[in-house]
Design a protein around this motif. Structure first.
Motif, PDB file in Angstrom:
ATOM      1  N   ASP A  99      29.848  34.718 -23.334  1.00  0.00           N
ATOM      2  CA  ASP A  99      31.121  34.042 -23.051  1.00  0.00           C
ATOM      3  C   ASP A  99      31.467  34.190 -21.570  1.00  0.00           C
ATOM      4  O   ASP A  99      31.043  35.140 -20.899  1.00  0.00           O
ATOM      5  CB  ASP A  99      32.253  34.648 -23.870  1.00  0.00           C
ATOM      6  N   GLU A 100      32.267  33.259 -21.074  1.00  0.00           N
ATOM      7  CA  GLU A 100      32.712  33.354 -19.690  1.00  0.00           C
ATOM      8  C   GLU A 100      34.173  32.949 -19.568  1.00  0.00           C
ATOM      9  O   GLU A 100      34.735  32.300 -20.453  1.00  0.00           O
ATOM     10  CB  GLU A 100      31.855  32.495 -18.767  1.00  0.00           C
ATOM     11  N   THR A 101      34.782  33.356 -18.467  1.00  0.00           N
ATOM     12  CA  THR A 101      36.147  32.965 -18.144  1.00  0.00           C
ATOM     13  C   THR A 101      36.235  32.818 -16.638  1.00  0.00           C
ATOM     14  O   THR A 101      35.351  33.277 -15.897  1.00  0.00           O
ATOM     15  CB  THR A 101      37.174  33.998 -18.661  1.00  0.00           C
ATOM     16  N   VAL A 106      36.418  32.227  -9.226  1.00  0.00           N
ATOM     17  CA  VAL A 106      35.457  33.253  -9.644  1.00  0.00           C
ATOM     18  C   VAL A 106      35.177  33.105 -11.136  1.00  0.00           C
ATOM     19  O   VAL A 106      36.101  32.983 -11.944  1.00  0.00           O
ATOM     20  CB  VAL A 106      35.994  34.663  -9.330  1.00  0.00           C
ATOM     21  N   THR A 107      33.889  33.134 -11.487  1.00  0.00           N
ATOM     22  CA  THR A 107      33.475  33.083 -12.892  1.00  0.00           C
ATOM     23  C   THR A 107      33.003  34.463 -13.325  1.00  0.00           C
ATOM     24  O   THR A 107      32.197  35.101 -12.640  1.00  0.00           O
ATOM     25  CB  THR A 107      32.333  32.071 -13.095  1.00  0.00           C
ATOM     26  N   VAL A 108      33.523  34.915 -14.455  1.00  0.00           N
ATOM     27  CA  VAL A 108      33.113  36.191 -15.044  1.00  0.00           C
ATOM     28  C   VAL A 108      32.430  35.896 -16.364  1.00  0.00           C
ATOM     29  O   VAL A 108      33.022  35.279 -17.259  1.00  0.00           O
ATOM     30  CB  VAL A 108      34.319  37.121 -15.271  1.00  0.00           C
ATOM     31  N   THR A 109      31.178  36.305 -16.485  1.00  0.00           N
ATOM     32  CA  THR A 109      30.393  36.089 -17.701  1.00  0.00           C
ATOM     33  C   THR A 109      30.059  37.440 -18.327  1.00  0.00           C
ATOM     34  O   THR A 109      29.546  38.336 -17.644  1.00  0.00           O
ATOM     35  CB  THR A 109      29.090  35.340 -17.388  1.00  0.00           C
ATOM     36  N   ALA A 110      30.360  37.593 -19.598  1.00  0.00           N
ATOM     37  CA  ALA A 110      29.960  38.802 -20.319  1.00  0.00           C
ATOM     38  C   ALA A 110      28.481  38.704 -20.670  1.00  0.00           C
ATOM     39  O   ALA A 110      28.001  37.659 -21.126  1.00  0.00           O
ATOM     40  CB  ALA A 110      30.796  38.978 -21.574  1.00  0.00           C
ATOM     41  N   THR A 111      27.770  39.786 -20.445  1.00  0.00           N
ATOM     42  CA  THR A 111      26.336  39.841 -20.719  1.00  0.00           C
ATOM     43  C   THR A 111      26.065  41.072 -21.594  1.00  0.00           C
ATOM     44  O   THR A 111      26.939  41.919 -21.786  1.00  0.00           O
ATOM     45  CB  THR A 111      25.551  39.886 -19.400  1.00  0.00           C
TER      46      THR A 111
END
Length: 243
Positions: A99-101, A106-111
């Motif tokens: 998921d990302e927000t 700025v894009t933050v993607t959970a990995t």
């Protein structure tokens, strides 16, 4: 891009015109001590655009200390969401791996991440820079594959102390210095900053509950062999890095 390590895995990251706080930890207790000075208090923090939390453990999720920052977007896995909302955080964004927000540009993607409790790691992109933040995950194969999606990394923030839990048969729950160096190489990181190494559980806790290696130089030595393209920077709390 500018990074200031506050202590343990808590950093201020200025990227893409936004200021982010990672894995907040400001309150020291006899059994949870970062083992190094905490460079800033909550009151000394600049204006924040986002707070990133990898998992629920106290030394990465000191939400009680952030009562003056309840309007800041909080990005976290599902195990943190209810507590954050109960404490009064008004913009809580639940992310699972993949998921990302967005926080402005700025894009933050959970990995993926792997620890003793559910954990995510994060890829942060902004201003033409790409950063990997691993709270205190183990090294898992999915992390080696991140450059296939995100390209090479400008900065990798990596735990290195190889923390083991004594009552669980010395089960390892955090990557060690060698594994972190291998990951820096796999990420094709231009710069790597180690964290999560000075932590202590207190005198009895270190004897009975946890064991780890606290020397960040071990990571620098391993990276010279396993990630020769990566510049390792050992940051004292409060000393900024501009990259």
């Amino acid at each position: 891009m500018r990074l200031t390590r506050i202590g343990h895995s808590c950093h201020l990251l200025e990227i893409g015109g936004r200021t982010l706080l990672t894995d907040p930890w400001f309150t020291v207790t006899p059994t949870y001590d970062p083992g190094e000075r905490v460079a800033l208090t909550v009151d000394q923090l600049p204006e924040l655009d986002g707070i990133l939390v990898t998992h629920e453990h106290y030394d990465h999720c000191d939400l009680d200390a952030l009562g003056s920052r309840l309007g800041v977007p909080l990005i976290a896995p599902h195990t943190v969401v209810a507590r954050a909302r109960n404490l009064g955080f008004r913009d809580v964004r639940e992310l699972a791996a993949g998921d990302e927000t967005r926080l402005g540009d700025v894009t933050v993607t959970a990995t993926p991440g792997l620890h003793g409790v559910p954990e995510v790691t994060y890829v942060i992109q902004g201003g033409g820079r790409t950063v990997f933040f691993g709270g205190d995950t183990l090294k898992i194969p999915e992390l080696d594959e991140l450059p296939d999606r995100f390209g090479p990394f400008d900065l990798a923030l990596l735990p290195i102390n190889g923390l083991c839990v004594r009552p669980a048969g010395d089960r390892q729950v955090v990557m060690d210095a060698t594994e972190a160096a291998q990951l820096a190489g796999a990420l094709r990181a231009r710069i790597a900053v180690p964290h999560h190494y000075a932590f202590t559980s207190g005198r009895l806790g270190d004897l009975l509950i946890t064991k780890s290696r606290r020397e960040p130089v071990a990571f620098a030595e391993a990276a010279r062999r396993l990630a020769p393209q990566t510049e390792v920077r050992l940051l004292l709390p409060g000393v900024p890095l501009t990259a």
